[in-house]
Design an enzyme around this catalytic site. Structure first.
Site, PDB file in Angstrom:
ATOM      1  CD  GLU A 167      -0.553  -2.095  -2.691  1.00  0.00           C
ATOM      2  OE1 GLU A 167      -0.576  -3.184  -2.094  1.00  0.00           O
ATOM      3  OE2 GLU A 167      -0.050  -1.937  -3.821  1.00  0.00           O
ATOM      4  CD  GLU A 221       4.185  -4.403  -2.371  1.00  0.00           C
ATOM      5  OE1 GLU A 221       4.194  -5.510  -2.912  1.00  0.00           O
ATOM      6  OE2 GLU A 221       3.544  -4.144  -1.355  1.00  0.00           O
TER       7      GLU A 221
HETATM    8  C1  GAL Z   1       1.038  -5.795  -2.758  1.00  0.00           C
HETATM    9  C2  GAL Z   1       1.073  -5.368  -4.205  1.00  0.00           C
HETATM   10  C3  GAL Z   1      -0.339  -5.324  -4.783  1.00  0.00           C
HETATM   11  C4  GAL Z   1      -1.078  -6.586  -4.434  1.00  0.00           C
HETATM   12  C5  GAL Z   1      -1.062  -6.784  -2.948  1.00  0.00           C
HETATM   13  C6  GAL Z   1      -1.737  -8.034  -2.471  1.00  0.00           C
HETATM   14  O1  GAL Z   1       2.253  -6.317  -2.396  1.00  0.00           O
HETATM   15  O2  GAL Z   1       1.642  -4.106  -4.343  1.00  0.00           O
HETATM   16  O3  GAL Z   1      -0.251  -5.149  -6.160  1.00  0.00           O
HETATM   17  O4  GAL Z   1      -0.482  -7.641  -5.089  1.00  0.00           O
HETATM   18  O5  GAL Z   1       0.232  -6.886  -2.489  1.00  0.00           O
HETATM   19  O6  GAL Z   1      -3.062  -8.010  -2.816  1.00  0.00           O
END
Ligand code: GAL
Length: 846
Positions: free
Chosen positions: A252, A183
């Protein structure tokens, strides 16, 4: 006894497993999908972070992931636990990455290894080891030679390790994908033109490591070829990769959200999560990962922050303890099966999407050979009826119907066939013997942690020091201590009780002691505002006065550009303010510093030391006390938690292993929560919160494998004050099992391929199954066929209800481990003609 189909399934599984781990597979990609051995694949993935559970839990977590329909397990690699000291590595126990990857392979699943090594993840310092900060000239995550050298060294180390164990798919192993960075696209503008140079370097460096499998970067719109840029978020259906040669991938899909001390508990309704997944596959996606599938626990001081809680449950399909979260797990399993029924069409062709009206979309995947799958979406917040290929379909608001044959609906994301389980916690005293527990204070022993400086390695510096640069995060605690002389004629003494001690700190928590006594405390509000500023009325005496400030970090920042430079601790000013406007600034005086606690130096967390005091006058509700007791765990194999209600703030150890920071006095805001969150409409991390005005976290997971059958040690360090005799075990049990299925629900997904016309005609089915192998359904708490209302635990009869529902359900279910009931008037008769009916059931298992 095994039935024929199961035997077949087992042998397929066995050979499938061999195929995965002993035959080298090539992994490539094109504009539609990842290709494994030349074949495009639709892949469902889920995150399990290995250090957030124990090796003893891993096989079960992986199996439950597989049973839930996952093909891939994703994990980050956590640099700071593997290399706590530069060049000293730790891959033991919870940090045994190779073992974790091999266990995933043994289950026949693939691995996506997100090396980072910046990971975010609500993990301390975003995964970076603290020593990195002290390398001269270093600047994190930009075009900086010292940083790049370290990042490359660690990434190469992990890749080499995997290669040596032959864990890449190109070598016959399970790893089909790797990630570099994480990110960076969210923050790269803060780094100016150097950002681009850095990301190009990171891409080249990763590719040069020659893993034989593709690399991804998530949230990196300018990821250079051949790196695939992927999407993160609650929805990714509108995402397109930065080249026509790359597949649409979602690294994610946030299955819930994380909890902070002081915050309410976030949850994400499964109807919305399922909708997001189906939309993604509808619009051309082929790889989707749940972040998290099992969230787990931030043991020790691993949580990021500041203020990330010890629980990292995340409302994931597998809960913190590794138990199925229902109906989330079950409904997603159905969604995965429905999507897999469309796999051949999904990978064979391009999607064609047409509008069926405002906020209504049909997507068709039609192959040359005539096979066809379709997705019908209602992105509106009200229910709709649509016509598709000449047939009429009801589409509930905010839902997708999946039609593997372009005609029949196998699943609608808003119609949940799966059971709901309401967990209940039974509380048990730490001391099993009742007679003994009366004298409970005698089973606790204690040691007082001295106020202020008590260690030999204390040092003096003039002025106030930033905390992280001083402690290097070796401990949460840093003492700032000052002895100051107040002359007899100082104005402060005119009315001593009106003197104010003002302290400004970057955070995260501050306890102020004046002349040896706790005078006040303060804590930052949230990770966005961790600063502490206190004005404490104090009494000074003529002559020597001591001011001892105990400053504590609660997890280091893990997110944002330059998060490593935010800092913590009492950077000042520290001032005495008299009534008449006089102030004395103490900031630049000679302060004495102590890193960490005396008790840490003495090794008290392990319970050893001859100094433990066991006398009847157990001190309670006093600051700075180490407590110790022995306990036997509750019998059986159910997961164990300790309920810390009654304690203030601190850290706890079981047999020397830290179960994490506890802070049950940190209460969430009293508004913003809703028990029945409307899943219709776009979700965000504040939309569905529960547990308002209650402690953010009272229960703390103690892994079963950390306790012996008797004679275990529990040690606590309490900062503010608490009563350890109030601590007890909480054992998680299944309270109720519910299901609510309407006449309009599709048949169970498993029946899609059934040949039996009779079964197909029987209508939707409500199925219940007790989660424990040795349990049966012991009683029916509620059953209604008609128009029942409410949710599991609060069902009630509606205007229409069949009088025979209870006895029919009792007959079908009581005494059995599982039961299935046809949801139709064939089973129950018709209590109200022309009305759409449903069956709601709540049972208990024993
Ligand atoms: C994303 C990140 C993850 C985690 C998530 C929130 O931005 O890649 O590692 O932090 O947010 O739970």
């Amino acid at each position: 006894m095994m039935r024929g189909r199961e035997i077949l399934a087992v042998s397929v599984l066995f050979f499938g497993f061999l195929a995965t781990i002993s035959f080298a597979a090539s992994v490539t990609y094109d504009h539609r999908a990842l290709l494994i051995d030349g074949k495009r694949r639709v892949l469902i993935s889920g995150s399990i972070h290995y250090p957030r559970s124990t090796p003893e839990m891993w096989p079960d977590l992986i199996q439950k992931s597989k049973d839930g329909g996952l093909d891939v397990i994703e994990t980050y690699v956590f640099w700071n636990v593997h290399e706590p000291v530069r060049n000293q590595f730790n891959f033991e126990g919870r940090y045994d990455l190779v073992k974790f990857v091999k266990l995933v392979a043994e289950a026949g699943l693939y691995v996506h290894l997100r090396i980072g090594p910046y990971v975010c993840a609500e993990w301390n310092y975003g995964g970076f080891p603290l020593w990195l900060h002290f390398i001269p000239g270093i600047k994190f995550r930009t075009d900086n030679e010292p940083f790049k050298a370290e990042m490359q060294r660690f990434t190469a180390k992990i890749v080499d390790m995997m290669k040596q164990e032959k864990l890449y798919a190109s070598q016959g192993g399970p790893i089909i994908l790797s990630q570099i960075e994480n990110e960076y696209g969210n923050i790269d503008s803060a780094f100016g033109p150097a950002a681009k140079t850095y990301i190009n370097w990171a891409a080249k460096m990763a590719v040069s490591l020659d893993t034989g499998v593709p690399w991804v970067m998530c949230q990196q719109p300018d990821a250079p070829d051949p790196i695939i840029n992927t999407c993160n978020g609650f929805y990714c259906d509108q995402f397109t990769p930065n080249s026509n040669n790359k597949p649409k991938m979602w690294t994610e899909n946030w299955s819930g959200w994380f909890l902070s001390f002081g915050g309410a508990v976030p949850y994400r309704p499964v109807e919305d999560l399922a909708f997001a997944v189906a939309r993604f596959f509808q619009l051309g996606g082929t790889f989707q990962n749940y972040y998290m599938y099992h969230g787990g626990t931030n043991f020790g001081r691993t949580s990021g922050g500041p203020f990330i809680s010890t629980s990292y449950d995340y409302d994931a399909p597998l809960d913190e303890y590794g138990l199925l979260r229902q109906p989330k797990w079950g409904h997603l399993k159905d969604v995965h099966k429905a999507i897999k029924l469309c796999e051949e069409a999904l990978i064979a062709t391009e999607p064609t999407t047409t509008s069926l009206g405002p906020n209504l979309e049909a997507t068709v995947y039609k192959t040359g050979s005539g096979s066809c799958s379709a997705f019908l979406a209602n992105v509106d917040t009200s229910d709709k009826t649509v016509t598709f290929n000449g047939n009429s379909y009801n589409l509930p608001a905010w839902s997708v119907s999946i039609l593997p044959d372009c005609k029949n609906v196998v699943l609608n994301t808003a119609k949940v066939n799966s059971v709901t389980v309401i967990p209940s916690f039974t509380h048990q005293s730490l001391v099993s013997d009742v007679a003994y527990s009366k004298a409970v204070s005698s089973v606790w022993s204690w040691i007082k942690e001295p106020v202020g400086i008590s260690k030999k390695d204390a040092f003096v510096k003039s002025g106030l020091l930033e905390q992280i640069n001083t402690t290097a995060d070796k401990s949460d605690s840093l003492w700032y201590s000052l002895s100051t002389n107040i002359k007899g004629n100082e104005p402060f003494l005119e009315d001593g009780s009106q003197t104010i001690l003002h302290v400004d700190s970057l955070g995260h928590v501050l306890h102020v002691f004046v002349n040896g006594k706790l005078a006040g405390s303060g804590a930052g509000e949230s990770s966005g505002n961790a600063k502490v500023s206190v004005d404490i009325p104090i009494t000074v005496v003529p002559g020597k006065n001591t001011i001892d400030l105990l400053s504590l970090t609660v997890g280091l920042y893990n997110y944002g550009a330059f998060y490593d430079l935010i800092g913590a601790g009492v950077t000042g000013p520290v001032k005495l303010k008299g009534q008449n406007g006089t102030t004395v600034d103490l900031s630049s005086q000679q302060w004495t510093y102590q890193i960490g606690l005396k008790g840490e130096e003495l090794g008290l967390p392990s319970g050893s030391s001859s100094q433990w005091i066991s006398q009847p006058n157990l001190p309670t509700n006093q600051p700075l006390i180490w407590y110790k007791t022995n306990f036997d765990p509750p019998a059986g194999n159910d997961p164990i938690a300790i309920d810390f209600t009654g304690m203030g703030k601190g850290e706890a150890w079981v047999n020397g292993q830290s179960i994490g920071r506890y802070w049950p006095t940190n209460v969430s805001p009293n508004s913003g929560c809703t028990d029945s969150c409307n899943y219709r409409g776009a979700y965000n991390s504040n939309k569905c919160l529960k547990n308002c005005a209650k402690p953010s976290q009272t229960l703390y997971h103690v892994p079963r494998s950390w306790v012996k059958s008797s004679g275990n040690t529990l040690v606590l360090f309490e900062e503010v004050g608490g009563d350890p005799t109030k601590i007890g075990f909480a054992i998680r049990k299944v309270g109720s099992l519910c299901s609510h299925v309407s006449e309009s629900h599709p048949l169970p997904v498993d029946m899609w391929n059934t040949d039996s016309e009779a079964l197909k005609k029987s209508g939707p089915i409500l199925s219940l199954e007790c989660p424990h192998p040795n349990q049966v359904i012991s009683s029916i708490k509620f059953a209604s066929f008609g128009t029942p209302h409410g949710t599991c635990g609060t069902f009630s009869h509606g205007q229409c209800s069949s009088s025979s529902a209870l006895s029919i359900v009792q007959k079908a279910c009581v005494g059995s481990k599982s039961c299935s009931i046809g949801v139709s008037i064939n089973t129950f008769g018709d209590p109200c003609r022309g009305v759409k009916k449903s069956l709601a059931v709540e049972v208990s298992c024993t």
